[in-house]
Design an enzyme around this catalytic site. Structure first.
Site, PDB file in Angstrom:
ATOM      1  N   ARG A 102       0.374   5.144  -1.644  1.00  0.00           N
ATOM      2  CA  ARG A 102      -0.085   6.533  -1.520  1.00  0.00           C
ATOM      3  C   ARG A 102      -0.227   6.890  -0.050  1.00  0.00           C
ATOM      4  O   ARG A 102      -0.852   6.157   0.708  1.00  0.00           O
ATOM      5  CB  ARG A 102      -1.463   6.715  -2.178  1.00  0.00           C
ATOM      6  CG  ARG A 102      -1.441   6.662  -3.658  1.00  0.00           C
ATOM      7  CD  ARG A 102      -2.696   7.234  -4.257  1.00  0.00           C
ATOM      8  NE  ARG A 102      -3.949   6.716  -3.708  1.00  0.00           N
ATOM      9  CZ  ARG A 102      -5.136   7.121  -4.089  1.00  0.00           C
ATOM     10  NH1 ARG A 102      -5.248   8.080  -5.001  1.00  0.00           N
ATOM     11  NH2 ARG A 102      -6.224   6.608  -3.573  1.00  0.00           N
ATOM     12  N   THR A 106      -2.087  12.967   2.014  1.00  0.00           N
ATOM     13  CA  THR A 106      -1.626  13.845   0.929  1.00  0.00           C
ATOM     14  C   THR A 106      -1.878  13.245  -0.450  1.00  0.00           C
ATOM     15  O   THR A 106      -1.836  13.946  -1.458  1.00  0.00           O
ATOM     16  CB  THR A 106      -0.113  14.100   1.049  1.00  0.00           C
ATOM     17  OG1 THR A 106       0.567  12.851   0.856  1.00  0.00           O
ATOM     18  CG2 THR A 106       0.258  14.678   2.411  1.00  0.00           C
ATOM     19  N   ASP A 198     -10.206  -0.466  -3.806  1.00  0.00           N
ATOM     20  CA  ASP A 198      -8.741  -0.506  -3.674  1.00  0.00           C
ATOM     21  C   ASP A 198      -8.229  -1.778  -4.366  1.00  0.00           C
ATOM     22  O   ASP A 198      -8.449  -2.890  -3.889  1.00  0.00           O
ATOM     23  CB  ASP A 198      -8.359  -0.512  -2.188  1.00  0.00           C
ATOM     24  CG  ASP A 198      -6.846  -0.418  -2.001  1.00  0.00           C
ATOM     25  OD1 ASP A 198      -6.120  -1.262  -2.560  1.00  0.00           O
ATOM     26  OD2 ASP A 198      -6.391   0.513  -1.308  1.00  0.00           O
ATOM     27  N   ASP A 201      -5.933  -4.179  -2.309  1.00  0.00           N
ATOM     28  CA  ASP A 201      -6.668  -4.938  -1.288  1.00  0.00           C
ATOM     29  C   ASP A 201      -7.496  -6.045  -1.927  1.00  0.00           C
ATOM     30  O   ASP A 201      -7.592  -7.157  -1.391  1.00  0.00           O
ATOM     31  CB  ASP A 201      -7.598  -4.003  -0.489  1.00  0.00           C
ATOM     32  CG  ASP A 201      -6.827  -3.182   0.535  1.00  0.00           C
ATOM     33  OD1 ASP A 201      -5.696  -3.564   0.876  1.00  0.00           O
ATOM     34  OD2 ASP A 201      -7.359  -2.144   0.973  1.00  0.00           O
TER      35      ASP A 201
HETATM   36  C1  PRP Z   1      -3.018   2.257  -5.732  1.00  0.00           C
HETATM   37  C2  PRP Z   1      -2.843   1.829  -7.174  1.00  0.00           C
HETATM   38  C3  PRP Z   1      -1.882   2.833  -7.702  1.00  0.00           C
HETATM   39  C4  PRP Z   1      -2.246   4.088  -6.948  1.00  0.00           C
HETATM   40  C5  PRP Z   1      -3.025   4.983  -7.876  1.00  0.00           C
HETATM   41  O1  PRP Z   1      -1.947   1.820  -4.979  1.00  0.00           O
HETATM   42  O2  PRP Z   1      -2.418   0.506  -7.313  1.00  0.00           O
HETATM   43  O3  PRP Z   1      -0.523   2.478  -7.486  1.00  0.00           O
HETATM   44  O4  PRP Z   1      -3.069   3.668  -5.842  1.00  0.00           O
HETATM   45  O5  PRP Z   1      -3.316   6.191  -7.279  1.00  0.00           O
HETATM   46  P1  PRP Z   1      -2.685   7.559  -7.794  1.00  0.00           P
HETATM   47  O6  PRP Z   1      -2.887   7.612  -9.263  1.00  0.00           O
HETATM   48  O7  PRP Z   1      -3.508   8.599  -7.069  1.00  0.00           O
HETATM   49  O8  PRP Z   1      -1.242   7.614  -7.393  1.00  0.00           O
HETATM   50  P2  PRP Z   1      -1.865   2.027  -3.398  1.00  0.00           P
HETATM   51  O9  PRP Z   1      -1.185   3.312  -3.090  1.00  0.00           O
HETATM   52  O10 PRP Z   1      -3.230   1.833  -2.803  1.00  0.00           O
HETATM   53  O11 PRP Z   1      -0.895   0.890  -2.949  1.00  0.00           O
HETATM   54  P3  PRP Z   1      -1.074  -0.709  -3.056  1.00  0.00           P
HETATM   55  O12 PRP Z   1      -0.943  -1.094  -4.508  1.00  0.00           O
HETATM   56  O13 PRP Z   1       0.042  -1.222  -2.228  1.00  0.00           O
HETATM   57  O14 PRP Z   1      -2.426  -1.059  -2.506  1.00  0.00           O
HETATM   58  N1  URA Z   2      -6.086   3.293  -6.002  1.00  0.00           N
HETATM   59  C1  URA Z   2      -6.986   2.281  -6.004  1.00  0.00           C
HETATM   60  O1  URA Z   2      -6.638   1.128  -5.730  1.00  0.00           O
HETATM   61  N2  URA Z   2      -8.265   2.571  -6.282  1.00  0.00           N
HETATM   62  C2  URA Z   2      -8.682   3.822  -6.587  1.00  0.00           C
HETATM   63  O2  URA Z   2      -9.887   4.021  -6.851  1.00  0.00           O
HETATM   64  C3  URA Z   2      -7.733   4.852  -6.573  1.00  0.00           C
HETATM   65  C4  URA Z   2      -6.437   4.559  -6.282  1.00  0.00           C
END
Ligand code: PRP
Ligand code: URA
Length: 207
Positions: A102, A106, A198, A201
């Protein structure tokens, strides 16, 4: 389309462990893996079966086999941590990958990887990501799966909020959604509240 909150005492107990901020990355991964295994029972409830004739050591009999190939599509990164548990119970499943992160301002998903598998059009397809927040990432991953030819798609997550569910309902009304929790709020930074922070993470120990 259906929206199912899978409620089971074992899932509630393990999810609570995951939510605690002091839970280590190792325990977080283990509980996510185990919840993935527990959720499989419900997700596969309506999977098509074929009758097959087999022979036990005693006599011939009819048995059952899952008719279609199963394809799991983790959204990298966090989806990887939940896919392992599902694959443990369905070891013949193939894995396709979609990499999304993400944009922090945005909150729109940015694609950085996509790798399909063969026969996805004939498969029972499950898109996997622990978090359904705005729904942008799940919606994008499902669109990519459809571009690959996937028709029979389910989306499984651990924690969701109404905004994300509504976004999937609007963008992909044909997709069944499974979650372990519908949390109350999405905050202004795009985090689920109370959520678990997160997920990527916490799985990979990167903060
Ligand atoms: C997190 C999660 C989803 C997304 C959800 O990923 O694993 O993929 O956010 O958010 P949304 O419904 O608002 O799109 P992130 O973008 O943090 O990436 P990562 O898995 O690499 O940490
Ligand atoms: N992605 C995450 O990993 N945690 C949240 O709470 C929202 C989006």
């Amino acid at each position: 389309m259906s929206f199912t909150v899978i409620k089971h005492p074992l899932i509630l107990d393990k999810l609570t462990r995951m939510r605690r901020k002091e839970t280590s990355s190792k325990d977080f991964r283990e509980n996510l893996n185990e919840i993935g295994q527990l959720m499989v029972y419900e997700i596969f409830r309506d999977v098509p079966l074929s009758e097959i004739e087999i022979e036990t050591p005693v006599q011939k009999t009819l048995g059952y086999t899952i008719t279609k190939p199963v394809v799991l599509i983790p959204i990298i990164r966090a989806g990887l941590g939940m896919t392992e548990g599902i694959q443990t119970l369905v070891p013949t499943s193939r894995i396709a990958h979609v990499g999304l992160y993400r944009n922090e301002e945005t909150l729109e998903p940015v694609q950085y990887y996509a790798k399909p598998t063969q026969d996805i059009d004939k498969s029972f397809v499950i898109v996997v990501d622990p978090m359904l927040a705005t729904g942008g990432s799940a919606s994008k991953a499902i669109s990519i799966a459809k571009e690959w030819g996937a028709k029979n798609i389910k989306f499984v997550c651990l924690v969701s909020v109404q905004e994300g569910v509504d976004r999937l309902l609007k963008d992909h009304p044909d997709v069944d959604i499974y979650t372990a929790s519908l949390d109350p709020i999405l905050n202004e930074d795009g985090y689920i509240v109370p959520g678990l922070g997160d997920a990527g993470d916490r799985i990979f120990g990167t903060k």
